[in-house]
Design a protein around this motif. Sequence first.
Motif, PDB file in Angstrom:
ATOM      1  N   HIS A  80       0.825  -1.212   0.000  1.00 29.33           N
ATOM      2  CA  HIS A  80       0.000   0.000   0.000  1.00 29.33           C
ATOM      3  C   HIS A  80       0.860   1.263   0.000  1.00 29.33           C
ATOM      4  O   HIS A  80       0.520   2.262  -0.648  1.00 29.33           O
ATOM      5  N   ALA A  84       0.860   4.157  -2.885  1.00 31.30           N
ATOM      6  CA  ALA A  84       0.617   5.571  -2.560  1.00 31.30           C
ATOM      7  C   ALA A  84       1.658   6.486  -3.195  1.00 31.30           C
ATOM      8  O   ALA A  84       1.373   7.647  -3.478  1.00 31.30           O
ATOM      9  N   GLU A 109      -9.615  -0.804  -5.231  1.00 35.59           N
ATOM     10  CA  GLU A 109      -8.657  -0.026  -4.450  1.00 35.59           C
ATOM     11  C   GLU A 109      -7.795   0.857  -5.357  1.00 35.59           C
ATOM     12  O   GLU A 109      -7.503   2.007  -5.024  1.00 35.59           O
ATOM     13  N   ARG A 112      -9.591   3.946  -6.508  1.00 35.25           N
ATOM     14  CA  ARG A 112      -9.718   4.964  -5.459  1.00 35.25           C
ATOM     15  C   ARG A 112      -8.445   5.793  -5.292  1.00 35.25           C
ATOM     16  O   ARG A 112      -8.494   6.890  -4.736  1.00 35.25           O
ATOM     17  N   THR A 113      -7.302   5.290  -5.743  1.00 36.05           N
ATOM     18  CA  THR A 113      -6.063   6.063  -5.625  1.00 36.05           C
ATOM     19  C   THR A 113      -6.051   7.256  -6.567  1.00 36.05           C
ATOM     20  O   THR A 113      -5.319   8.230  -6.340  1.00 36.05           O
ATOM     21  N   ARG A 115      -4.772   7.244  -9.449  1.00 34.27           N
ATOM     22  CA  ARG A 115      -3.579   7.171 -10.286  1.00 34.27           C
ATOM     23  C   ARG A 115      -3.871   6.392 -11.564  1.00 34.27           C
ATOM     24  O   ARG A 115      -4.752   5.523 -11.573  1.00 34.27           O
TER      25      ARG A 115
END
Length: 472
Positions: A80, A84, A109, A112-113, A115
């Motif tokens: 994680h 990030a 997931e 949701r970043t 990126r």
Amino acid sequence: MPRKSPSVVLVGRPNVGKSTLFNRMTGSRRAIVAPIAGTTRDALARPVVWRGASFHAFDTGGLFGASEDPLHELVVQQGHRAIAGADLLVFLVDGREGLVAGDERIAGELRRTGRPVVLAINKTDDRRSQKSALEFFQLGFDPVFEISAEHGTGVAELLDEIVERLAAGGWRLVSGAATDEAVPEGSTEHPAASAADAETRIAIVGRPNVGKSSLVNRLLREERVLVSDMPGTTRDAIDAPLIWHRRHFRIIDTAGMRRPGRVRTGGKVELVSVSLAKESIADADVVALVIDASSGGVDLDAAIGGEADRAGRGVVIVVNKWDLVKSQDPQFVKTFDENLRHNMRFLDYAPIIHISALTGERAGKVLETIDKVAAARRTRVATPALNKFLDEVTAANPPVSPGRHHVRIMYAAQIGVAPPSFVFFTNVATTFHFSYERFLINQLRQKFGFLGSPIRVQVRRRAKNATRGRGR
């Protein structure tokens, strides 16, 4: 100021082929590949150069899916952290298994970043996987690449897409070798072309559970590698750049090295881990041999130090966990070091530092000492100074050889650095007695330094009609 090099992070469930793809992209074998879920623990980082563009790839441990690794939760946490800090994510899935719930969780997931994500379906080298590949389009990522990391199929197209995405994201990718200072769009600064050449490579080695990873994290001032009380936590050789007082270092954390018999019982993963640790020693400039203060220098510590000595690396002995044993007795340190020197007599040239990686006590001395050792092993002695030294030494202590010949040293020259290497030309073909060779080495060290570095000595018969070298 230039930002860090763009980072491309490989993510996915355990055993989908991330390490195989990482090795394929980086042109290396730094990531251990095994058909065991949870093999990769730490986030490996290596430079990638593709068609003149450069970036750094990160291999992470598997997220979510089944894993029997007792450190799986720590692996996920580190994964994680890598996500990030990513500039681009490559989401790898297994085409043979098809879409599973773990893939959907990771996809959610990653979305949701915020990126950019590139989806790569691995193992699409048979008909079964080609049919199931269609299932992954419902994840909503575009474009989707079908690849075989093992055979290289489709990897070129994937790399093309990665470079295009990074460029679209504002990176002006540096041509040539990857560096740790790639230049973002709009910057007028460029990294030094020789940055990689100026790096001092430091291999952190030692037995399992002596605190190598804790020391690496302390030096880097971040949780770069996993730390656990369980021996064998580190598997891959993890390397990371560090700038200290404008000096460039690359720190390599290695797996704990056990006795050969015990390694054979540890399975393929540990065999490869120890092999990578030995390769890291061979590739290093300076080796930091970490020893547990509570046990002192044991035979295995000496064996690991012997690997570094034979490889001609600089050596610094780092006694960790000093906070657990230090005493108010002023003789304690002297006695401890004398016992350590006795157990490692062949490393008498290596400086000893007492630290606590946990508390940070004297940890700053590690880089300071390594920097001195790295400089010392590159020292070159002028030929006139060397031969003046030789005249003084041999006048008081003439050479001794195993044979019956009367031996005279005519002149000497330094023929190499890192490690410092010297050749002594004599009047007859011979070798020095081992005690006299050791005497010469000790005298060289006393006169010219060479802190923390082994010294190599050769003996040759002077060629006929040769004149004594005086240098310029």
